[in-house]
Design a protein around this motif. Structure first.
Motif, mmCIF file in Angstrom:
data_model
loop_
_atom_site.group_PDB
_atom_site.id
_atom_site.type_symbol
_atom_site.label_atom_id
_atom_site.label_comp_id
_atom_site.label_asym_id
_atom_site.label_seq_id
_atom_site.Cartn_x
_atom_site.Cartn_y
_atom_site.Cartn_z
ATOM 1 N N TYR A 56 70.164 98.422 -31.477
ATOM 2 C CA TYR A 56 70.182 99.863 -31.721
ATOM 3 C C TYR A 56 71.487 100.423 -31.177
ATOM 4 O O TYR A 56 71.971 99.990 -30.128
ATOM 5 N N THR A 93 71.487 109.303 -37.503
ATOM 6 C CA THR A 93 70.095 109.034 -37.110
ATOM 7 C C THR A 93 69.710 109.660 -35.766
ATOM 8 O O THR A 93 68.595 109.456 -35.305
ATOM 9 N N LYS A 94 70.589 110.435 -35.153
ATOM 10 C CA LYS A 94 70.227 111.030 -33.850
ATOM 11 C C LYS A 94 70.312 112.559 -33.930
ATOM 12 O O LYS A 94 71.367 113.123 -34.184
ATOM 13 N N ILE A 95 69.175 113.209 -33.662
ATOM 14 C CA ILE A 95 69.093 114.677 -33.652
ATOM 15 C C ILE A 95 68.924 115.128 -32.206
ATOM 16 O O ILE A 95 67.969 114.738 -31.537
ATOM 17 N N TRP A 96 69.862 115.936 -31.742
ATOM 18 C CA TRP A 96 69.866 116.385 -30.344
ATOM 19 C C TRP A 96 69.369 117.821 -30.257
ATOM 20 O O TRP A 96 69.381 118.536 -31.259
ATOM 21 N N PRO A 97 68.946 118.239 -29.062
ATOM 22 C CA PRO A 97 68.439 119.624 -28.934
ATOM 23 C C PRO A 97 69.535 120.666 -28.814
ATOM 24 O O PRO A 97 69.276 121.762 -28.329
ATOM 25 N N ASP A 117 63.149 115.859 -25.149
ATOM 26 C CA ASP A 117 63.947 114.881 -25.891
ATOM 27 C C ASP A 117 65.422 114.969 -25.513
ATOM 28 O O ASP A 117 65.996 116.052 -25.477
ATOM 29 N N LEU A 118 65.990 113.778 -25.268
ATOM 30 C CA LEU A 118 67.446 113.700 -25.236
ATOM 31 C C LEU A 118 67.927 113.725 -26.679
ATOM 32 O O LEU A 118 68.851 114.455 -27.027
ATOM 33 N N TYR A 119 67.246 112.912 -27.504
ATOM 34 C CA TYR A 119 67.462 112.985 -28.941
ATOM 35 C C TYR A 119 66.242 112.412 -29.654
ATOM 36 O O TYR A 119 65.390 111.747 -29.044
ATOM 37 N N TYR A 120 66.165 112.712 -30.937
ATOM 38 C CA TYR A 120 65.089 112.204 -31.790
ATOM 39 C C TYR A 120 65.732 111.454 -32.943
ATOM 40 O O TYR A 120 66.688 111.942 -33.565
ATOM 41 N N ASP A 121 65.220 110.269 -33.215
ATOM 42 C CA ASP A 121 65.700 109.479 -34.351
ATOM 43 C C ASP A 121 64.644 109.567 -35.452
ATOM 44 O O ASP A 121 63.569 108.963 -35.337
ATOM 45 N N PRO A 122 64.900 110.343 -36.520
ATOM 46 C CA PRO A 122 63.886 110.514 -37.559
ATOM 47 C C PRO A 122 63.738 109.277 -38.453
ATOM 48 O O PRO A 122 62.738 109.162 -39.168
ATOM 49 N N VAL A 123 64.691 108.380 -38.412
ATOM 50 C CA VAL A 123 64.611 107.196 -39.264
ATOM 51 C C VAL A 123 63.597 106.205 -38.701
ATOM 52 O O VAL A 123 62.757 105.670 -39.423
ATOM 53 N N VAL A 124 63.657 105.988 -37.391
ATOM 54 C CA VAL A 124 62.690 105.071 -36.772
ATOM 55 C C VAL A 124 61.583 105.846 -36.052
ATOM 56 O O VAL A 124 60.718 105.245 -35.428
ATOM 57 N N GLU A 162 61.586 107.808 -33.334
ATOM 58 C CA GLU A 162 61.582 107.552 -31.886
ATOM 59 C C GLU A 162 62.114 108.784 -31.147
ATOM 60 O O GLU A 162 63.152 109.341 -31.533
ATOM 61 N N VAL A 213 63.656 109.791 -27.582
ATOM 62 C CA VAL A 213 64.208 109.286 -26.326
ATOM 63 C C VAL A 213 64.289 110.471 -25.370
ATOM 64 O O VAL A 213 64.966 111.463 -25.659
#
Lengths: 173, 233
Positions: A79, A168-172, B2-9, B11, B13
């Motif tokens: 990852y 693939t990473k969405i942050w706040p 959330d630090l971040y969200y991965d919508p593909v998997v 998850e 984090v």
């Protein structure tokens, strides 16, 4: 992930805007500094990560242990760590324009903020005239301040869960 | 958080940094959320509550806290944090250039830009000043009297503001060799149909003839921090 060249630009802009507001009748120097920060943010170097990090990180099996908290536990070793922008991976494929890209929110969002601070301090709408970004042959893209912000607003409307920063990473933010 | 969200998997984090890192950006939009996150960090590090400061030996976290603190608090709390920074992060004045930087213990040939920029944003920020940029943008300054032509960096204006009836000015020297010298500045945006008077720091006054030059009316002032007023009538 917030240590790329462009973050020297955006992080420097905050004190400049705040100092300008301390002397609201003297803005010329602050305006020029912000103008130069914006100009540098249009360069290839501001988007170096996006322009060079294609596909999965080839080093992701060798990340140091201290990065474990940054990666889903079950995916460790398979990852990409935050900071690897992964241009080209699913679901979006290769998209060379970091503003038009579906992801790369942290490029265009902070850029919009920098443009806004320049406008706030200077009152000058010069960045609302079309300007070129990246400027690397075929990878030259034309934008305006309003165009960047309108595109960003459209992306937020289309993706209620948020826009990807690194793919693939969405942050706040 | 959330630090971040991965919508593909699909998850999430999680990390407290997911709440802490966006404080600066949340403050103008959701101040109560931003201030809660700042308060949490300030409490955990001992900045609030009078405990011993801890956990801010790391330059990244310390500069983040210094940055965010400026938006929420002033006075003793801010002074205590800056005393800590001054003790451990190699504060350095270049008196010729008039520049202040922290070395942050990084043993690098040039001061680290990002960390210094964040700390300085916190230093110059007074409570709410960052939020006011977005919520009270004060566009009136673009039509009010304005100073230009300042011989920067030799000279900087430490005061330049229109208070509704007078333009208040003070000039700050880059270094000791500039202190007390005279410098020229230009003023634009003065209403042409009234007389203007320059009031010097010692109270003496001089009527000012408005220039028809579009670059403005030239004034000469002393670079010593003394306060000048340019007043109508």
């Amino acid at each position: 992930m917030l240590s790329w060249h462009r973050f020297d630009l955006i992080d420097s802009s905050y004190a400049v805007a705040l100092m300008s507001d301390r002397t609201p009748a003297w803005r010329e120097v602050y305006s020029e500094i912000l103008n130069e920060l914006v100009a540098r943010h249009t360069s290839w170097w501001a988007a170096e990560d996006w322009m060079t990090q294609f596909g999965p990180d080839p080093d992701r099996a060798d990340y140091p242990d201290k990065w474990r908290a940054l990666v889903p536990a079950d995916a460790w070793g398979n990852y990409d760590v935050p900071g690897w922008t992964a241009n080209g991976i699913e679901p979006y494929g290769v998209q060379m324009d970091p503003v038009a890209a579906d992801g790369m929110l942290f490029f265009k969002g902070f850029f919009a903020l920098l443009l806004g601070l320049h406008r706030h301090v200077s009152g000058d709408d010069r960045w609302n005239e079309p300007f070129e970004m990246i400027r690397d042959g075929e990878h030259t893209f034309t934008w305006t301040h309003s165009g960047v912000v309108a595109h960003l607003a459209d992306q937020w409307h289309e993706h209620r869960s948020g826009v990807h920063c690194e793919n693939t990473k969405i942050w706040p933010y | 958080m959330d630090l971040y969200y991965d919508p593909v998997v699909d998850e999430h984090v999680s990390s407290p940094m997911g709440l802490i890192a966006p404080v600066w950006y949340l403050a103008p939009q959701r101040r109560e959320v931003a201030e809660s996150a700042w308060t949490m960090v300030a409490t955990l590090t001992g900045l609030l509550g009078g405990g011993e400061l801890s956990g801010i030996e790391d330059p990244t976290l310390a500069s983040l806290l210094a940055w965010h603190t400026g938006e929420f608090v002033d006075g003793e709390v801010k002074a205590r944090l800056w005393e800590h920074l001054d003790q451990i992060f190699e504060p350095s004045w270049d008196h010729d250039l008039g520049e202040f930087t922290f070395g942050f213990g990084l043993d690098e040939p040039h001061p680290r830009g990002q960390l210094n920029a964040r700390a300085m944003a916190g230093w110059v920020c007074t409570p709410g000043a960052w939020s006011r940029i977005f919520n009270e943008p004060g566009q009136g300054r673009f039509t009010q009297p304005t100073v230009g032509g300042v011989d920067f960096p030799r000279v900087a204006m430490s005061e330049a503001r229109w208070d509704g009836t007078a333009l208040r000015l003070a000039a700050h020297p880059q270094n000791a060799s500039v202190a007390g010298t005279r410098t020229s500045i230009r003023i634009t945006g003065l209403a042409p149909d009234v007389g203007w008077t320059l009031i010097r720091p010692d109270g003496s006054t001089t009527p000012i003839d408005l220039s028809v030059d579009p670059t403005g009316t030239e004034l000469e002032i002393v670079v010593d921090g003394g306060g000048y007023e340019l007043r109508a009538g």
